[in-house]
Write a protein that holds these residues in place. Structure first.
Motif, PDB file in Angstrom:
ATOM      1  N   ASP A  61      61.914  91.035  45.438  1.00 20.08           N
ATOM      2  CA  ASP A  61      62.899  90.385  44.552  1.00 20.08           C
ATOM      3  C   ASP A  61      62.642  90.490  42.869  1.00 20.08           C
ATOM      4  O   ASP A  61      61.627  90.310  42.239  1.00 20.08           O
ATOM      5  N   ASP A  62      63.606  91.015  42.141  1.00 22.49           N
ATOM      6  CA  ASP A  62      63.396  91.268  40.645  1.00 22.49           C
ATOM      7  C   ASP A  62      62.875  90.070  40.024  1.00 22.49           C
ATOM      8  O   ASP A  62      62.134  90.165  39.107  1.00 22.49           O
ATOM      9  N   GLY A  63      63.595  88.998  40.451  1.00 18.06           N
ATOM     10  CA  GLY A  63      63.160  87.720  39.677  1.00 18.06           C
ATOM     11  C   GLY A  63      61.880  87.148  39.774  1.00 18.06           C
ATOM     12  O   GLY A  63      61.272  86.822  38.803  1.00 18.06           O
ATOM     13  N   VAL A  64      61.295  87.694  40.920  1.00 15.26           N
ATOM     14  CA  VAL A  64      59.685  87.063  41.145  1.00 15.26           C
ATOM     15  C   VAL A  64      58.716  88.145  40.360  1.00 15.26           C
ATOM     16  O   VAL A  64      58.023  87.937  39.778  1.00 15.26           O
ATOM     17  N   VAL A  65      59.257  89.470  40.227  1.00 21.09           N
ATOM     18  CA  VAL A  65      58.491  90.175  39.661  1.00 21.09           C
ATOM     19  C   VAL A  65      58.540  90.150  38.153  1.00 21.09           C
ATOM     20  O   VAL A  65      57.575  89.975  37.349  1.00 21.09           O
ATOM     21  N   GLN A  66      59.700  89.768  37.701  1.00 20.15           N
ATOM     22  CA  GLN A  66      59.824  89.343  36.200  1.00 20.15           C
ATOM     23  C   GLN A  66      58.878  88.145  36.043  1.00 20.15           C
ATOM     24  O   GLN A  66      58.372  88.129  34.874  1.00 20.15           O
ATOM     25  N   THR A  67      59.112  87.050  36.732  1.00 15.41           N
ATOM     26  CA  THR A  67      58.350  85.801  36.404  1.00 15.41           C
ATOM     27  C   THR A  67      56.921  86.212  36.372  1.00 15.41           C
ATOM     28  O   THR A  67      56.089  85.527  35.652  1.00 15.41           O
ATOM     29  N   VAL A  68      56.423  86.754  37.304  1.00 14.05           N
ATOM     30  CA  VAL A  68      54.772  87.179  37.419  1.00 14.05           C
ATOM     31  C   VAL A  68      54.666  87.763  36.182  1.00 14.05           C
ATOM     32  O   VAL A  68      53.302  87.408  35.622  1.00 14.05           O
ATOM     33  N   ILE A  69      55.229  89.071  35.824  1.00  9.70           N
ATOM     34  CA  ILE A  69      54.821  89.695  34.782  1.00  9.70           C
ATOM     35  C   ILE A  69      54.859  88.826  33.485  1.00  9.70           C
ATOM     36  O   ILE A  69      53.781  88.746  32.723  1.00  9.70           O
ATOM     37  N   ASP A  70      55.873  87.934  33.298  1.00  6.50           N
ATOM     38  CA  ASP A  70      55.651  86.866  32.180  1.00  6.50           C
ATOM     39  C   ASP A  70      54.645  86.109  32.051  1.00  6.50           C
ATOM     40  O   ASP A  70      54.142  85.886  31.123  1.00  6.50           O
ATOM     41  N   GLN A  71      54.309  85.498  33.357  1.00  6.25           N
ATOM     42  CA  GLN A  71      53.166  84.541  33.350  1.00  6.25           C
ATOM     43  C   GLN A  71      51.767  85.186  33.255  1.00  6.25           C
ATOM     44  O   GLN A  71      51.059  84.706  32.664  1.00  6.25           O
ATOM     45  N   LEU A  72      51.722  86.624  33.625  1.00  8.09           N
ATOM     46  CA  LEU A  72      50.546  87.462  33.224  1.00  8.09           C
ATOM     47  C   LEU A  72      50.498  87.528  31.846  1.00  8.09           C
ATOM     48  O   LEU A  72      49.284  87.792  31.263  1.00  8.09           O
ATOM     49  N   MET A  73      51.698  87.977  31.161  1.00  7.87           N
ATOM     50  CA  MET A  73      51.502  88.453  29.716  1.00  7.87           C
ATOM     51  C   MET A  73      51.518  87.274  28.829  1.00  7.87           C
ATOM     52  O   MET A  73      50.892  87.549  27.699  1.00  7.87           O
ATOM     53  N   ALA A  74      51.798  86.029  29.453  1.00  5.13           N
ATOM     54  CA  ALA A  74      51.909  84.847  28.401  1.00  5.13           C
ATOM     55  C   ALA A  74      50.629  84.432  27.531  1.00  5.13           C
ATOM     56  O   ALA A  74      50.424  84.297  26.498  1.00  5.13           O
ATOM     57  N   PRO A  75      49.435  84.543  28.372  1.00 10.40           N
ATOM     58  CA  PRO A  75      47.925  84.090  27.865  1.00 10.40           C
ATOM     59  C   PRO A  75      47.524  85.082  26.931  1.00 10.40           C
ATOM     60  O   PRO A  75      46.360  85.096  26.314  1.00 10.40           O
ATOM     61  N   ASP A 111      50.575  85.304  42.766  1.00  2.33           N
ATOM     62  CA  ASP A 111      50.003  84.151  42.558  1.00  2.33           C
ATOM     63  C   ASP A 111      49.191  84.575  41.371  1.00  2.33           C
ATOM     64  O   ASP A 111      48.159  84.650  41.364  1.00  2.33           O
ATOM     65  N   PRO A 112      49.835  84.549  40.046  1.00  4.52           N
ATOM     66  CA  PRO A 112      49.222  84.981  38.869  1.00  4.52           C
ATOM     67  C   PRO A 112      48.293  83.732  38.412  1.00  4.52           C
ATOM     68  O   PRO A 112      47.630  84.120  37.732  1.00  4.52           O
ATOM     69  N   GLY A 113      48.440  82.353  38.833  1.00  7.52           N
ATOM     70  CA  GLY A 113      47.504  81.516  38.526  1.00  7.52           C
ATOM     71  C   GLY A 113      46.230  81.788  38.923  1.00  7.52           C
ATOM     72  O   GLY A 113      45.349  81.819  38.230  1.00  7.52           O
ATOM     73  N   ALA A 114      46.174  82.035  40.259  1.00  4.58           N
ATOM     74  CA  ALA A 114      44.794  82.535  40.860  1.00  4.58           C
ATOM     75  C   ALA A 114      44.235  83.750  40.056  1.00  4.58           C
ATOM     76  O   ALA A 114      42.738  83.653  39.932  1.00  4.58           O
ATOM     77  N   ILE A 115      44.827  84.614  39.879  1.00  7.88           N
ATOM     78  CA  ILE A 115      44.422  85.533  38.975  1.00  7.88           C
ATOM     79  C   ILE A 115      43.934  85.184  37.355  1.00  7.88           C
ATOM     80  O   ILE A 115      42.686  85.617  37.184  1.00  7.88           O
ATOM     81  N   LEU A 116      44.708  84.665  36.804  1.00  5.56           N
ATOM     82  CA  LEU A 116      44.356  83.910  35.320  1.00  5.56           C
ATOM     83  C   LEU A 116      43.357  83.255  35.744  1.00  5.56           C
ATOM     84  O   LEU A 116      42.472  83.179  34.432  1.00  5.56           O
ATOM     85  N   GLU A 117      43.340  82.453  36.497  1.00  5.07           N
ATOM     86  CA  GLU A 117      42.020  81.168  36.375  1.00  5.07           C
ATOM     87  C   GLU A 117      40.708  81.831  37.119  1.00  5.07           C
ATOM     88  O   GLU A 117      39.863  81.072  37.332  1.00  5.07           O
ATOM     89  N   SER A 118      40.838  82.968  37.713  1.00  8.26           N
ATOM     90  CA  SER A 118      39.798  83.339  38.432  1.00  8.26           C
ATOM     91  C   SER A 118      38.484  83.437  37.525  1.00  8.26           C
ATOM     92  O   SER A 118      38.452  83.935  36.296  1.00  8.26           O
ATOM     93  N   GLU A 119      37.171  83.262  38.372  1.00 10.84           N
ATOM     94  CA  GLU A 119      36.091  83.456  37.742  1.00 10.84           C
ATOM     95  C   GLU A 119      35.809  84.833  37.008  1.00 10.84           C
ATOM     96  O   GLU A 119      35.332  85.127  36.066  1.00 10.84           O
ATOM     97  N   GLN A 120      36.534  85.966  38.017  1.00  8.30           N
ATOM     98  CA  GLN A 120      36.210  87.330  37.649  1.00  8.30           C
ATOM     99  C   GLN A 120      37.007  87.609  36.174  1.00  8.30           C
ATOM    100  O   GLN A 120      36.208  88.315  35.473  1.00  8.30           O
ATOM    101  N   LEU A 121      38.149  87.074  36.048  1.00  9.09           N
ATOM    102  CA  LEU A 121      38.620  87.422  34.935  1.00  9.09           C
ATOM    103  C   LEU A 121      38.169  86.517  33.825  1.00  9.09           C
ATOM    104  O   LEU A 121      37.972  87.129  32.635  1.00  9.09           O
ATOM    105  N   ARG A 122      37.804  85.326  34.071  1.00  3.50           N
ATOM    106  CA  ARG A 122      37.061  84.564  32.862  1.00  3.50           C
ATOM    107  C   ARG A 122      35.809  85.010  32.513  1.00  3.50           C
ATOM    108  O   ARG A 122      35.569  85.195  31.297  1.00  3.50           O
ATOM    109  N   ASP A 123      34.985  85.406  33.344  1.00  2.28           N
ATOM    110  CA  ASP A 123      33.811  86.022  33.019  1.00  2.28           C
ATOM    111  C   ASP A 123      33.660  87.571  32.433  1.00  2.28           C
ATOM    112  O   ASP A 123      32.837  87.825  32.046  1.00  2.28           O
ATOM    113  N   THR A 124      34.766  88.154  32.606  1.00  4.19           N
ATOM    114  CA  THR A 124      34.987  89.559  32.205  1.00  4.19           C
ATOM    115  C   THR A 124      35.549  89.812  30.985  1.00  4.19           C
ATOM    116  O   THR A 124      35.053  90.594  30.295  1.00  4.19           O
ATOM    117  N   PHE A 125      36.551  89.068  30.649  1.00  5.61           N
ATOM    118  CA  PHE A 125      37.326  89.143  29.528  1.00  5.61           C
ATOM    119  C   PHE A 125      37.250  88.122  28.347  1.00  5.61           C
ATOM    120  O   PHE A 125      37.106  87.206  28.758  1.00  5.61           O
TER     121      PHE A 125
END
Ligand SMILES: C[S@@+](CC[C@H](N)C(=O)[O-])C[C@H]1O[C@@H](n2cnc3c(N)ncnc32)[C@H](O)[C@@H]1O
Length: 282
Positions: A181-195, A148-162
């Motif tokens: 699932d390789d596709g799930v791993v790839q998609t999540v990595i891509d979404q986390l690295m994108a911003p 659930d990369p959206g929950a990680i990227l939008e979290s208050e913890q990440l926003r307040d720390t980085f």
């Protein structure tokens, strides 16, 4: 969607196995099995029994787990010292194990900031031990799921720390092998690295059967029989997870072969079941 908790005030951290948290102690959990094999004490009989089964199939599992942890320490030091990274997003943190990531990087640069993420309630219970930042830096803990990369990227913890205008190292140490699932791993990595801005990094380790197929395939079956969906991947698949990034020398190699220290250099390829790699976002 993974649940997202706020800051955990130090005073509210609870003792081992509190009655209000369902730790599902009758089934093995990857974090507690790893803790037990690494010599920790935050585990239950089901975890210890499963660890016994796993090490029967994978006789070098304790050595391999230590080599994995040692890679985390070496690569984090390189990221902080040679690449100037001061922000680390560590997903699949596991139970606190000395030295923790923030202790490694704050030794190089005390102002370093680390956001820890795990989805296991047992890790949440022990998060206090991860919130011991040097005063110049900061650490935060987020209870969330890798998928659930959206929950990680939008979290208050990440926003307040980085400060997302500055590079971040995404640390995925011994976690993606629990996502079949390789596709799930790839998609999540891509979404986390994108911003993340150019100069951001990805450090990753994951299980492979390339060098010891009989042992690792039996180990995968034993993990799965215990409800943990361990997945082994070959080198090409692991290299694929770094697509669009520049792999640092020496590329994807067994964890003890990535810029080995003396301890790592003493290991053979049959003793380590984990590929590793570090890459930079151009
Ligand atoms: C083997 S431990 C690795 C701990 C640490 N990264 C290390 O390598 O020393 C794997 C950790 O990943 C966590 N984990 C597994 N699947 C996850 C998921 N989908 N989301 C978040 N954490 C997960 C487990 O709870 C466990 O703490």
């Amino acid at each position: 969607m993974g649940s997202v908790v706020g800051w955990i005030p130090l005073s509210s951290a609870v003792d081992w196995a509190p009655p209000n948290v369902d730790l599902k102690s009758d089934v093995a959990h990857s974090a507690r099995v790893y803790d037990y094999i690494l010599g920790g004490k935050d585990n239950f009989p089901a975890d210890r029994a499963a660890a016994g089964e796993f090490t029967r199939s994978l006789p070098n599992l304790p050595t391999s787990m230590r080599a994995n942890r040692n890679f985390m320490v070496r690569s984090a030091r390189v990221l902080a010292a040679k690449h100037g990274i001061r922000q680390f997003l560590d997903i699949g943190t596991g139970l606190p194990t000395a030295p923790n990531l923030h202790e490694v990087v704050q030794q190089v640069a005390p102002e370093s900031r680390v956001v820890y993420v795990d989805n296991d309630p047992i890790v949440l219970v022990h998060a206090r031990a991860l919130l011991t930042s040097a005063p110049e830096g900061r650490t935060a803990y987020l209870d969330a799921d890798f998928t659930d990369p959206g929950a990680i990227l939008e979290s208050e913890q990440l926003r307040d720390t980085f400060d997302l205008r500055r590079p971040v190292a995404l640390s995925l140490i011994a976690i993606v092998h629990f996502i079949p699932d390789d596709g799930v791993v790839q998609t999540v990595i891509d979404q986390l690295m994108a911003p993340l801005p150019p100069g951001s990094m990805l450090a990753l380790t994951t299980t492979t059967a390339d060098f010891t197929p009989d042992e690792v395939n039996a180990g995968v079956a034993a993990y799965r029989a215990n409800g943990i969906p361990l997945t082994a991947r070959d080198r090409g698949t692991v290299e694929g997870f770094f697509k669009g990034l520049d792999l640092l020398d020496p590329g994807v190699v067994l964890a003890h072969r990535w810029h080995p220290d003396e301890e790592a250099a003493a290991l053979s390829d049959r003793q380590v079941y984990m590929y590793s790699g570090v890459a930079r976002k151009p």
